[in-house]
Design a protein around this motif. Structure first.
Motif, PDB file in Angstrom:
ATOM      1  N   PRO A   1       0.796  -1.226   0.000  1.00  0.00           N
ATOM      2  CA  PRO A   1       0.000   0.000   0.000  1.00  0.00           C
ATOM      3  C   PRO A   1       0.833   1.284   0.000  1.00  0.00           C
ATOM      4  O   PRO A   1       0.378   2.309  -0.465  1.00  0.00           O
TER       5      PRO A   1
ATOM      6  N   LYS B   1       1.381   6.781  -1.630  1.00  0.00           N
ATOM      7  CA  LYS B   1       0.235   5.907  -1.394  1.00  0.00           C
ATOM      8  C   LYS B   1      -0.177   5.285  -2.732  1.00  0.00           C
ATOM      9  O   LYS B   1      -0.307   5.979  -3.726  1.00  0.00           O
ATOM     10  N   THR B   2      -0.379   3.973  -2.732  1.00  0.00           N
ATOM     11  CA  THR B   2      -0.804   3.280  -3.951  1.00  0.00           C
ATOM     12  C   THR B   2      -2.322   3.108  -3.945  1.00  0.00           C
ATOM     13  O   THR B   2      -2.999   3.422  -2.968  1.00  0.00           O
ATOM     14  N   VAL B   3      -2.857   2.574  -5.025  1.00  0.00           N
ATOM     15  CA  VAL B   3      -4.290   2.338  -5.133  1.00  0.00           C
ATOM     16  C   VAL B   3      -4.762   1.410  -4.011  1.00  0.00           C
ATOM     17  O   VAL B   3      -5.816   1.629  -3.415  1.00  0.00           O
ATOM     18  N   SER B   4      -3.992   0.374  -3.693  1.00  0.00           N
ATOM     19  CA  SER B   4      -4.425  -0.547  -2.637  1.00  0.00           C
ATOM     20  C   SER B   4      -4.534   0.150  -1.288  1.00  0.00           C
ATOM     21  O   SER B   4      -5.388  -0.196  -0.476  1.00  0.00           O
ATOM     22  N   TYR B   5      -3.706   1.167  -1.027  1.00  0.00           N
ATOM     23  CA  TYR B   5      -3.820   1.954   0.205  1.00  0.00           C
ATOM     24  C   TYR B   5      -5.209   2.597   0.288  1.00  0.00           C
ATOM     25  O   TYR B   5      -5.877   2.544   1.320  1.00  0.00           O
ATOM     26  N   HIS B   6      -5.635   3.196  -0.798  1.00  0.00           N
ATOM     27  CA  HIS B   6      -6.930   3.880  -0.808  1.00  0.00           C
ATOM     28  C   HIS B   6      -8.088   2.883  -0.662  1.00  0.00           C
ATOM     29  O   HIS B   6      -9.076   3.181   0.010  1.00  0.00           O
ATOM     30  N   TYR B   7      -7.975   1.694  -1.262  1.00  0.00           N
ATOM     31  CA  TYR B   7      -8.998   0.660  -1.085  1.00  0.00           C
ATOM     32  C   TYR B   7      -9.083   0.239   0.377  1.00  0.00           C
ATOM     33  O   TYR B   7     -10.166   0.177   0.957  1.00  0.00           O
TER      34      TYR B   7
ATOM     35  N   ARG C   1      -8.098   1.826   3.032  1.00  0.00           N
ATOM     36  CA  ARG C   1      -8.579   2.950   3.840  1.00  0.00           C
ATOM     37  C   ARG C   1     -10.094   3.088   3.754  1.00  0.00           C
ATOM     38  O   ARG C   1     -10.775   3.265   4.761  1.00  0.00           O
ATOM     39  N   GLN C   2     -10.636   3.003   2.541  1.00  0.00           N
ATOM     40  CA  GLN C   2     -12.081   3.147   2.370  1.00  0.00           C
ATOM     41  C   GLN C   2     -12.845   2.006   3.030  1.00  0.00           C
ATOM     42  O   GLN C   2     -13.850   2.234   3.706  1.00  0.00           O
TER      43      GLN C   2
END
Length: 118
Positions: free
Chosen positions: A26, A37-43, A45-46
């Motif tokens: 992430p 921050k990568t896309v998986s970080y945002h997933y 987190r959400q």
């Protein structure tokens, strides 16, 4: 279902890793202590904002193969719903709970979350 994200953060070469070739993470750490921050970080987190620690998974169902869903009752009584639209098209879904129905439009290729308060 579940998964373990072995490394929360790796450097630009993907290290440290426990398996040769490894996986992404992430966060990518830079030598100067900055991070990306990568896309998986945002997933992650959400999802973590929607389904809170201590939540209990509850049943949910979907019609069709384009949308995946998971729902859980949080400790405060709210219901967290995670909806993933894997199709190239916008899809409108209906969420039904205790006889009430609300519609949600899911843009193409998106992860969407809904919190239903109690």
């Amino acid at each position: 279902n579940g998964w373990i994200d072995w490394n929360m953060s790796v450097d630009r070469t993907g290290c440290p890793r426990h398996v040769a070739g490894g996986f992404a993470a992430p966060l990518f750490a830079e030598d100067d202590w900055r991070f990306e921050k990568t896309v998986s970080y945002h997933y992650i987190r959400q999802i973590a904002r929607t389904i809170r620690p201590g939540a209990v998974l509850i049943g949910c169902s979907v019609f069709g193969k384009a949308v995946e869903a998971a729902a859980a009752e949080n400790r405060d009584g709210s219901i967290g719903v995670v909806l993933f639209n894997d199709s190239a098209d916008e899809i409108t879904v209906s969420i039904r709970l205790d006889g009430s129905i609300c519609d949600a439009t899911l843009p193409a290729h998106t992860l969407n979350t809904v919190i239903i308060g109690r």
